[in-house]
Design a protein around this motif. Structure first.
Motif, short mmCIF file in Angstrom:
data_model
loop_
_atom_site.label_atom_id
_atom_site.label_comp_id
_atom_site.label_asym_id
_atom_site.label_seq_id
_atom_site.Cartn_x
_atom_site.Cartn_y
_atom_site.Cartn_z
N THR A 103 3.12 91.63 62.13
CA THR A 103 3.92 91.80 63.34
C THR A 103 3.51 93.12 64.02
O THR A 103 3.35 94.15 63.35
N SER A 104 3.34 93.07 65.34
CA SER A 104 2.98 94.28 66.11
C SER A 104 4.06 94.60 67.12
O SER A 104 4.56 93.69 67.80
N ARG A 105 4.43 95.88 67.15
CA ARG A 105 5.40 96.36 68.13
C ARG A 105 4.84 97.62 68.81
O ARG A 105 4.03 98.36 68.21
N ARG A 106 5.32 97.86 70.02
CA ARG A 106 4.76 98.96 70.83
C ARG A 106 5.76 100.12 70.89
O ARG A 106 6.96 99.91 71.15
N LEU A 107 5.25 101.33 70.67
CA LEU A 107 6.04 102.57 70.80
C LEU A 107 5.49 103.38 71.97
O LEU A 107 4.31 103.76 71.98
N ARG A 108 6.36 103.62 72.97
CA ARG A 108 5.91 104.34 74.17
C ARG A 108 5.66 105.81 73.84
O ARG A 108 6.47 106.47 73.19
N LEU A 109 4.50 106.33 74.37
CA LEU A 109 4.13 107.74 74.16
C LEU A 109 4.25 108.58 75.43
O LEU A 109 3.91 109.77 75.41
N ASP A 110 4.72 107.96 76.52
CA ASP A 110 4.81 108.72 77.77
C ASP A 110 6.04 109.64 77.74
O ASP A 110 6.88 109.57 76.85
#
Length: 500
Positions: free
Chosen positions: A71-78
């Motif tokens: 499973t892939s999830r995205r973590l915002r770095l902005d």
């Protein structure tokens, strides 16, 4: 054959579509401002920390994710921003309200991304609340140790201490603060407003003073401008009057030009005639100077110089003759004295020899004494003769010197008297100065001129002595000499004939 080709082509197209769809289903690409957090079967990374957490972190590139197994999830770095509004109390017990803004983001390193993923991966929208609560607590703690003046004048200290105190918590959360700004500080009591009132009043007073000074300067400038304007008008009127006077003078001069030119021409003629007369007088004077006065002065100078030279020569010759006579007399007296001394010594020696001979032959002591007496008598006689001859020689020398001096006096008595006075001048001046010896206090009215007149009167005694000596040498009596000296002092002279 064509049908087979169509079938093969269709199968190939279908296979390509299937492969494309399959690739899109399993391939995930991380955007520049996000990180992929992959978990599941075989999800691992080279980062030791990520391996220990059991998930894979991918940034800036793509990776394959097996459906059903991973499973892939995205973590915002902005960057994210949240507002702060904190009600707290200062060290002075004054309640204040502080408003600010925090700009933060997830850290770029794998450790920060892992910490943020563990805490906020499915709750990324709750980051702002957590950050607000975190910094609110730190701000209350820090503001409680500061005064209102510190909050106003040194906000940089407040922000730096807040960031320092929250650094550990932010590191554990995987977050970093890009910026912390305190936007506004308010108080309900009006303390901050009152702090500014003295400075505001001072600034207002300075502004009023500056405005008054500017008004005064403007008024002075206006007055000076008005004075300059009046002065310019006065100068213009004066110049106009001066020009009018010059015009009137020129008109009057033009009307009088005829008579004035004649008078001027006559005046120039008189001036030229006067100059001609002056030049002729100067020419006559120059001729008199060159033809009469200068030759006469030269002749007089020549006569005086020759007479002085002749007088000096006669005086020098007389002195030389007197000195020669004196030296000759001294030499003769010395010779006579030496001869008499030698004769006396010879007689004494002969007497002693005779006494010794008499003693040797057995004559008595009386004969020896007689011989010595005779020798001493002869010696005394010889010395007497020598002294007489010496006195005679000195007398002759003095007589010869007196004769030479008298001859010099007959020829030029002025030079001899002047020489004697010059030799005895210190004694004459000393005797004349004794007149001031008993004076205790003397006031001179004419300064240096008075001193010179007084000394001249004292030295007049020397001049009186000179006239008396001249008269006596000429053969006059002392009374006659006194009368003649008095007459010379009073400005008149009467010749006195010498007695033959």
């Amino acid at each position: 054959m064509p049908s087979e080709i169509v079938v093969v082509g269709g199968v190939a197209i279908v296979a390509l579509i299937v492969l494309t769809m399959l690739f899109k289903a399993i391939w995930r690409v991380a955007e520049p401002n996000e990180a992929l957090i992959i978990s599941g079967l075989g999800a691992h990374t080279r980062n030791e920390l990520a391996d220990s957490l059991g998930f894979k972190i991918v940034t800036g590139k793509g990776t394959a994710v097996l459906p059903g197994f991973q499973t892939s999830r995205r973590l915002r770095l902005d960057s994210r921003a949240t507002n702060l509004q904190v009600n707290c109390v200062t060290q002075q017990g004054i309640p204040v309200q502080v408003r600010g803004v925090i700009i933060y983001k997830v850290g770029d390193d794998f450790s920060s991304i892992a910490n943020a993923a563990r805490r906020f991966l499915d709750q990324q929208d709750s980051m702002n609340g957590a950050i607000h609560e975190l910094f609110t607590g730190h701000l209350r703690s820090i503001i409680g140790n500061l005064t209102v003046e510190d909050l106003i004048l040194n906000r940089e200290r407040l922000t730096s201490e807040t960031r320092s105190s929250a650094a550990d918590e932010m590191s554990k959360l995987g977050l970093v603060v890009d910026s912390l700004q305190i936007q506004e500080i308010e108080d309900e009591t009006g303390y901050i407003t009152n702090l500014g009132k003295p400075h505001a009043a001072k600034i207002a007073a300075s502004a009023r003073i500056a405005e008054a000074q500017r008004d005064q300067e403007a008024t002075e400038a206006e007055q000076i401008a008005a004075a300059n304007k009046a002065g310019a008008w006065r100068d213009a009127q004066i110049k106009q009057a001066s020009y009018q006077a010059e015009i009137d003078e020129a008109q009057a001069r033009s009307r009088q030009s005829g008579p004035l030119s004649e008078a001027t021409a006559r005046q120039e003629v008189v001036v030229q005639e006067t100059r001609t007369a002056e030049l002729e007088a100067q020419l006559s004077e120059q001729r008199l100077q060159s033809q009469v006065r200068k030759p006469a002065d030269a002749k007089a100078y020549e006569t005086v110089t020759l007479s002085q030279a002749e007088r000096d020569a006669r005086i020098a010759q007389a002195e030389a003759e007197a000195k020669e006579t004196e030296l000759r007399a001294v030499a003769q007296a010395s010779q006579v004295k030496q001869a008499a001394a030698a004769e006396a010594e010879s007689v004494r020696l002969r007497g002693e020899a005779a006494a010794a001979a008499t003693r040797a032959t057995g004559l008595g002591e009386a004969e020896a004494a007689k011989a010595r007496g005779l020798a001493e008598a002869e010696a005394a006689k010889a010395r007497g003769l020598a002294e007489a001859e010496s006195a005679k020689a000195r007398g002759l020398a003095e007589a010869e010197a007196i004769r030479a001096r008298s001859e010099a006096l007959r020829e030029n008595q002025e030079a001899v008297i002047a020489q004697q006075l010059a030799e005895n001048w210190p004694q004459i001046v000393e005797a004349g100065a004794k007149a001031f010896g008993n004076v205790d206090h003397m006031v001179v009215l004419n300064g240096a001129q008075g001193i010179e007149e007084m000394l001249a009167k004292a030295l007049t005694l020397g001049g009186t002595g000179l006239g008396l000596a001249r008269t006596l040498l000429a053969g006059g009596s002392p009374a006659t000499a006194s009368q003649q000296e008095s007459a010379s002092v009073n400005g008149t002279e009467h010749p006195v004939k010498p007695i033959a």
